[in-house]
Design a protein around this motif. Structure first.
Motif, PDB file in Angstrom:
ATOM      1  N   TYR A  94      20.024  -7.037   1.502  1.00  0.00           N
ATOM      2  CA  TYR A  94      20.841  -8.226   1.329  1.00  0.00           C
ATOM      3  C   TYR A  94      20.444  -9.247   2.384  1.00  0.00           C
ATOM      4  O   TYR A  94      20.451  -8.944   3.562  1.00  0.00           O
ATOM      5  N   PRO A  95      20.089 -10.460   1.994  1.00  0.00           N
ATOM      6  CA  PRO A  95      19.598 -11.408   3.000  1.00  0.00           C
ATOM      7  C   PRO A  95      20.730 -11.976   3.843  1.00  0.00           C
ATOM      8  O   PRO A  95      21.853 -12.099   3.387  1.00  0.00           O
ATOM      9  N   VAL A  96      20.367 -12.353   5.077  1.00  0.00           N
ATOM     10  CA  VAL A  96      21.334 -13.098   5.894  1.00  0.00           C
ATOM     11  C   VAL A  96      21.433 -14.495   5.302  1.00  0.00           C
ATOM     12  O   VAL A  96      20.645 -14.890   4.457  1.00  0.00           O
ATOM     13  N   LYS A  97      22.385 -15.263   5.825  1.00  0.00           N
ATOM     14  CA  LYS A  97      22.602 -16.588   5.251  1.00  0.00           C
ATOM     15  C   LYS A  97      21.379 -17.447   5.489  1.00  0.00           C
ATOM     16  O   LYS A  97      20.902 -17.588   6.611  1.00  0.00           O
ATOM     17  N   GLY A  98      20.853 -17.995   4.457  1.00  0.00           N
ATOM     18  CA  GLY A  98      19.678 -18.849   4.593  1.00  0.00           C
ATOM     19  C   GLY A  98      18.405 -18.071   4.757  1.00  0.00           C
ATOM     20  O   GLY A  98      17.352 -18.649   4.989  1.00  0.00           O
ATOM     21  N   GLY A  99      18.514 -16.738   4.584  1.00  0.00           N
ATOM     22  CA  GLY A  99      17.319 -15.928   4.790  1.00  0.00           C
ATOM     23  C   GLY A  99      16.848 -15.294   3.506  1.00  0.00           C
ATOM     24  O   GLY A  99      17.298 -15.629   2.412  1.00  0.00           O
ATOM     25  N   VAL A 100      15.930 -14.357   3.632  1.00  0.00           N
ATOM     26  CA  VAL A 100      15.398 -13.640   2.475  1.00  0.00           C
ATOM     27  C   VAL A 100      15.587 -12.156   2.736  1.00  0.00           C
ATOM     28  O   VAL A 100      15.826 -11.754   3.874  1.00  0.00           O
ATOM     29  N   PRO A 101      15.476 -11.331   1.684  1.00  0.00           N
ATOM     30  CA  PRO A 101      15.566  -9.894   1.922  1.00  0.00           C
ATOM     31  C   PRO A 101      14.486  -9.453   2.915  1.00  0.00           C
ATOM     32  O   PRO A 101      13.397 -10.006   2.973  1.00  0.00           O
ATOM     33  N   SER A 102      14.826  -8.407   3.677  1.00  0.00           N
ATOM     34  CA  SER A 102      13.904  -8.004   4.745  1.00  0.00           C
ATOM     35  C   SER A 102      12.648  -7.391   4.172  1.00  0.00           C
ATOM     36  O   SER A 102      12.640  -6.825   3.087  1.00  0.00           O
ATOM     37  N   GLU A 103      11.577  -7.433   4.961  1.00  0.00           N
ATOM     38  CA  GLU A 103      10.302  -6.930   4.472  1.00  0.00           C
ATOM     39  C   GLU A 103      10.292  -5.414   4.544  1.00  0.00           C
ATOM     40  O   GLU A 103      11.197  -4.769   5.039  1.00  0.00           O
ATOM     41  N   LYS A 104       9.152  -4.849   4.085  1.00  0.00           N
ATOM     42  CA  LYS A 104       9.126  -3.402   3.871  1.00  0.00           C
ATOM     43  C   LYS A 104       8.956  -2.639   5.168  1.00  0.00           C
ATOM     44  O   LYS A 104       9.307  -1.487   5.275  1.00  0.00           O
ATOM     45  N   ARG A 105       8.363  -3.284   6.157  1.00  0.00           N
ATOM     46  CA  ARG A 105       8.054  -2.538   7.377  1.00  0.00           C
ATOM     47  C   ARG A 105       9.337  -2.101   8.047  1.00  0.00           C
ATOM     48  O   ARG A 105      10.155  -2.913   8.432  1.00  0.00           O
ATOM     49  N   GLY A 106       9.542  -0.796   8.177  1.00  0.00           N
ATOM     50  CA  GLY A 106      10.725  -0.242   8.820  1.00  0.00           C
ATOM     51  C   GLY A 106      11.996  -0.450   8.019  1.00  0.00           C
ATOM     52  O   GLY A 106      13.096  -0.389   8.546  1.00  0.00           O
ATOM     53  N   ASN A 107      11.880  -0.651   6.701  1.00  0.00           N
ATOM     54  CA  ASN A 107      13.067  -0.928   5.898  1.00  0.00           C
ATOM     55  C   ASN A 107      13.670   0.387   5.421  1.00  0.00           C
ATOM     56  O   ASN A 107      13.087   1.095   4.602  1.00  0.00           O
ATOM     57  N   LEU A 108      14.839   0.699   5.987  1.00  0.00           N
ATOM     58  CA  LEU A 108      15.466   1.982   5.666  1.00  0.00           C
ATOM     59  C   LEU A 108      15.903   2.052   4.208  1.00  0.00           C
ATOM     60  O   LEU A 108      15.914   3.120   3.593  1.00  0.00           O
ATOM     61  N   GLU A 109      16.270   0.903   3.648  1.00  0.00           N
ATOM     62  CA  GLU A 109      16.720   0.891   2.259  1.00  0.00           C
ATOM     63  C   GLU A 109      15.635   1.397   1.341  1.00  0.00           C
ATOM     64  O   GLU A 109      15.880   2.127   0.394  1.00  0.00           O
ATOM     65  N   LEU A 110      14.394   0.994   1.614  1.00  0.00           N
ATOM     66  CA  LEU A 110      13.295   1.432   0.755  1.00  0.00           C
ATOM     67  C   LEU A 110      13.017   2.913   0.952  1.00  0.00           C
ATOM     68  O   LEU A 110      12.575   3.598   0.041  1.00  0.00           O
ATOM     69  N   ILE A 111      13.255   3.396   2.141  1.00  0.00           N
ATOM     70  CA  ILE A 111      12.983   4.810   2.406  1.00  0.00           C
ATOM     71  C   ILE A 111      14.058   5.681   1.752  1.00  0.00           C
ATOM     72  O   ILE A 111      13.783   6.762   1.246  1.00  0.00           O
ATOM     73  N   LYS A 112      15.302   5.173   1.752  1.00  0.00           N
ATOM     74  CA  LYS A 112      16.419   5.987   1.231  1.00  0.00           C
ATOM     75  C   LYS A 112      16.298   6.256  -0.251  1.00  0.00           C
ATOM     76  O   LYS A 112      16.571   7.357  -0.720  1.00  0.00           O
ATOM     77  N   ILE A 113      15.888   5.224  -0.996  1.00  0.00           N
ATOM     78  CA  ILE A 113      15.969   5.359  -2.460  1.00  0.00           C
ATOM     79  C   ILE A 113      14.828   6.220  -2.988  1.00  0.00           C
ATOM     80  O   ILE A 113      13.753   6.270  -2.385  1.00  0.00           O
TER      81      ILE A 113
END
Lengths: 343, 397
Positions: free
Chosen positions: A100-119
């Motif tokens: 989920y992006p912060v305000k005015g931001g974009v979704p975080s990249e893949k490096r060290g992204n726990l969400e991508l590792i969890k699923i």
């Protein structure tokens, strides 16, 4: 003392960082703290304790560039992910973003992204990999039987279809009670039934029969095991078939109300129409009137019934009664009656 | 004479009528432009001068014709719907709209061959669409043509709320309803005054040990017998029906019979009348209904049977039911077979315009917004062009 060293490490990390982002330094920080605690215990009882000077840390090595930079676009992907594994940002050459992006931001990249590792991911099941699985399985398969090329052939030779579902899940137990459900499907046209047997069968089946596709569906789940349920379904089919062919003594007492569908022959409607036409009593020229009928008498029943408007009337009444009433059916009936009464 | 008085009153409303019809409807103005010489309308576009149903044609569809007051008293002592009677009292005139279903049935009646068995027509439609009014329109036609009209205004009234139920003297298993029968005989006498002396009885009827009606007596005597002797009135109704059925198609017969039954589905429905032991009375056990069933059978000739369904007064039927087979039931449909179902739908655009203008003309729409285009659109939306819904809505305005 130790804490002091930690801070130094941190600061070192920050200064020397070759332009990595904040997260890298944080990671660095976590690694650094991990290192420092282990160092701390090591300091207490390690073999190097003897030298009073500063201990020598394992020389730090720079992490190289990620593997994705070196990957060829035509590489064999099933070698990268040969089996199910968690997401490794350094091994997947795709610029994936998640979160989920912060305000005015974009979704975080893949490096060290726990969400991508969890699923769970299916990187190990690309079409190429599956093709390889199929090729590997082919030696163990048997050939598709000759003579079963089309659906028609299948219906002819193998009319009964049994549908079961298996469930696979990881948990304390591998059993799933829903796996006992068995559905048996067969076309009634593939069963050998005469008129009476078919009517009786349809009455026995009720909702289990679909008129449009002519398929009888029996679903069994009363036994605890799948095999027991399949046996039960086959038993039900056998019993239905044999019962349909039998004629009981009380079947002779069937009335018009018991019939499944409305039949116009011998109905009150037919009687009414014949009476009305008989009283209207105008023989149509060109009709084959028997010699026994005089001029002023009504034409016989068969002649009346063979008239086209009577046929049309019969169709409209049968449709009205069997298919239920609707505006269209009522209008059809009206047209038929108008023709009949020559309005 | 009554007609002239009516037209005089109408003249007074000319001024408002003129202003209304120039401000509004393109529809009817086009109609006026097309046929100026056919209908010279000094009064208004939504009225027609043809008050004889026999002369009404397709171009009169949507227009109101006035029922002559003399006819209202004789032809409809009990036939018109209650709300219409209130409207007649308020507006001082009875205006009926000419609509396609009634015109269709009248055209069939004009062309029919009366030596054949009686034709049966059934008006059906959603609630409030105008079935009873179409039936009354057809009855008016039959009456102006000099037919004998047997009009049962609502068969449902005979199967519910019966204050007095007597066991029948003629048939022990049946029940009589003296009050309803007497009421009906009285209205029958009012409607068919001129036939009562012309028709003679063909059988001898014995009412009690001392009372009987000989053969060859005029029908009027039979009817009077029923009205004066209330106890035997249901049997008198049965006798009258029998006589009329026997005599109507005869070559020497002097009359044609029109049987008009509203709420036909009552004949094959259920009743809420209970016997003393609280068990329900079946329809077959009521003398009046038994005789009525015989009447709507098409085994007689020389007339027509015009009926209308009604869900409104019916018992144990769902509110949304309106199709013939649903309301009549299997048995009813089989008995009425073959009949011509005539559909009565909600107002068309032209008919709605006409009704709206009529209410305006009669100063019935008092609310200022009801006279605007917006208001008219609102009325269309709220009533869905359903005649009775529109009438009830306008009653508030």
């Amino acid at each position: 003392m130790a804490a002091h060293t930690t801070k130094i490490c941190l600061s070192l990390g920050r200064i020397n960082g070759p332009g990595f982002g904040q997260y890298a330094s944080l990671n660095r920080a976590t690694y650094a703290t991990a290192l420092s605690t282990s160092n701390f215990t090591g300091n207490k009882g390690g073999p190097d304790r003897g030298g009073r000077g500063a201990f020598v840390r394992r020389p730090r090595r720079e992490p190289g560039e990620p593997r994705t930079e070196k990957m060829d676009s035509q590489q064999d992907w099933s070698a990268v992910y040969p089996s199910a594994a968690s997401f490794r940002p350094g091994s997947v050459p795709l610029p994936v973003r998640m979160g989920y992006p912060v305000k005015g931001g974009v979704p975080s990249e893949k490096r060290g992204n726990l969400e991508l590792i969890k699923i769970p991911n299916f990187l190990h099941l690309t079409p190429a990999a599956i093709k390889k699985h199929c090729e590997a399985l082919k030696p163990f398969c048997t050939e598709w039987p000759a003579g079963l090329d089309s659906d028609g052939d299948l219906d002819k030779h193998l009319p009964i279809q049994i549908e079961t579902t298996d469930y696979v899940s990881a948990g304390p137990s591998v059993r799933n009670p829903a796996a006992r459900v068995v559905t048996l499907r067969v076309r009634l046209s593939s069963l050998n039934l005469d008129e009476h047997a078919r009517e009786k069968m349809l009455k026995l089946l009720g909702d289990r029969y679909c008129k449009d596709t002519d398929i009888l569906t029996i679903t069994t789940d009363s036994c605890p095991l799948k095999q027991q349920n399949t046996d039960y379904a086959m038993y039900l089919l056998t019993v239905l078939y044999h019962e349909a062919w039998k004629t009981e003594a009380w079947e002779s007492e069937m009335t018009r109300a018991d019939r499944r569908e409305y039949i116009w022959e011998d109905s009150a409607s037919q009687q009414n129409v014949l009476d009305t036409l008989a009283r209207m009593a105008t023989p149509v020229p060109g009709e084959g009137v028997g010699e026994g009928v005089g001029e002023g008498e009504a034409p016989p029943r068969e002649v009346l019934l063979a008239r086209p408007e009577v046929q049309q009337y019969r169709d409209s009444v049968t449709r009205l009664k069997n298919e239920g009433e609707s505006e269209g059916a009522t209008l059809r009936y009206r047209e038929a009656v108008k023709k009949l009464l020559s309005l | 004479m009554a007609l002239q008085r009516v037209s005089f009153r109408l003249r007074q409303t000319v001024a408002c009528a003129r202003s209304i019809h120039t401000s509004g409807c393109r529809h009817l103005q086009e109609a006026l432009a097309v046929e100026p010489e056919r209908n010279p309308e000094p009064f208004s576009i939504f009225r027609t001068q043809e008050s004889d149903p026999a002369c009404q044609l397709e171009n009169h569809v949507g227009q109101y014709y006035t029922l002559p007051p003399a006819h209202i008293q004789t032809v409809f002592p009990h036939g018109l719907p209650a709300r219409f009677q209130l409207q007649m009292k308020t507006f001082n005139e009875g205006c009926v709209m000419v609509r396609p279903p009634a015109l269709e049935v009248i055209s069939y009646l004009k062309r029919a061959d009366y030596s054949k068995p009686a034709l049966r027509f059934l008006f059906y439609g959603v609630k409030g669409s105008g079935k009873t009014m179409s039936l009354c329109h057809t009855v008016h036609y039959c009456s102006t043509q000099g037919w004998l009209v047997v009009h049962i205004p609502d068969a449902h009234l005979w199967v519910k709320n019966c204050k007095e139920l007597l066991p029948s003297s003629y048939n022990g298993s049946r029940f009589d309803q003296p009050l309803q029968a007497t009421n009906w005989l009285r209205n029958f006498r009012v409607t068919n005054e001129q036939f009562l002396s012309k028709i003679q009885t063909r059988h001898r009827y014995v009412w009690t040990k001392r009372e009987f009606t000989e053969e060859g007596r005029p029908l009027g005597e039979l009817v009077d017998q029923g009205i004066t002797r209330v106890k035997s009135s249901s049997d008198v109704v049965g006798a009258v029906i029998k006589e009329l059925r026997l005599q109507s198609g005869q070559p020497g017969g002097c009359f044609r019979m029109a049987v008009a039954v509203d709420g036909l589905n009552a004949l094959w429905g259920r009743s809420t009348i209970k016997k003393e032991d609280k068990s329900p009375v079946s329809i077959e056990e009521l003398t009046l209904m038994h005789n009525l069933r015989k009447l709507v059978k098409n085994d007689w000739c020389g007339g027509a049977i015009i009926t209308a369904l009604s869900q409104t007064g019916s018992l144990y039927t769902p509110k949304t039911a309106y199709l013939p087979h649903v309301l009549l039931g299997e048995e009813g449909f089989d008995r009425m077979d073959p009949f011509v179902p005539v559909t009565v739908s909600n107002y068309s655009e032209k008919e709605f315009e006409s009704c709206y203008l009529y209410y305006q003309d009669r100063q019935w729409l008092q609310h200022p917004q009801s006279r605007t285009e917006e208001g008219k659109k609102e009325l269309v939306f709220m009533s869905n062009r359903n005649p009775s819904a529109l009438e009830r809505l306008c009653a508030f305005l």
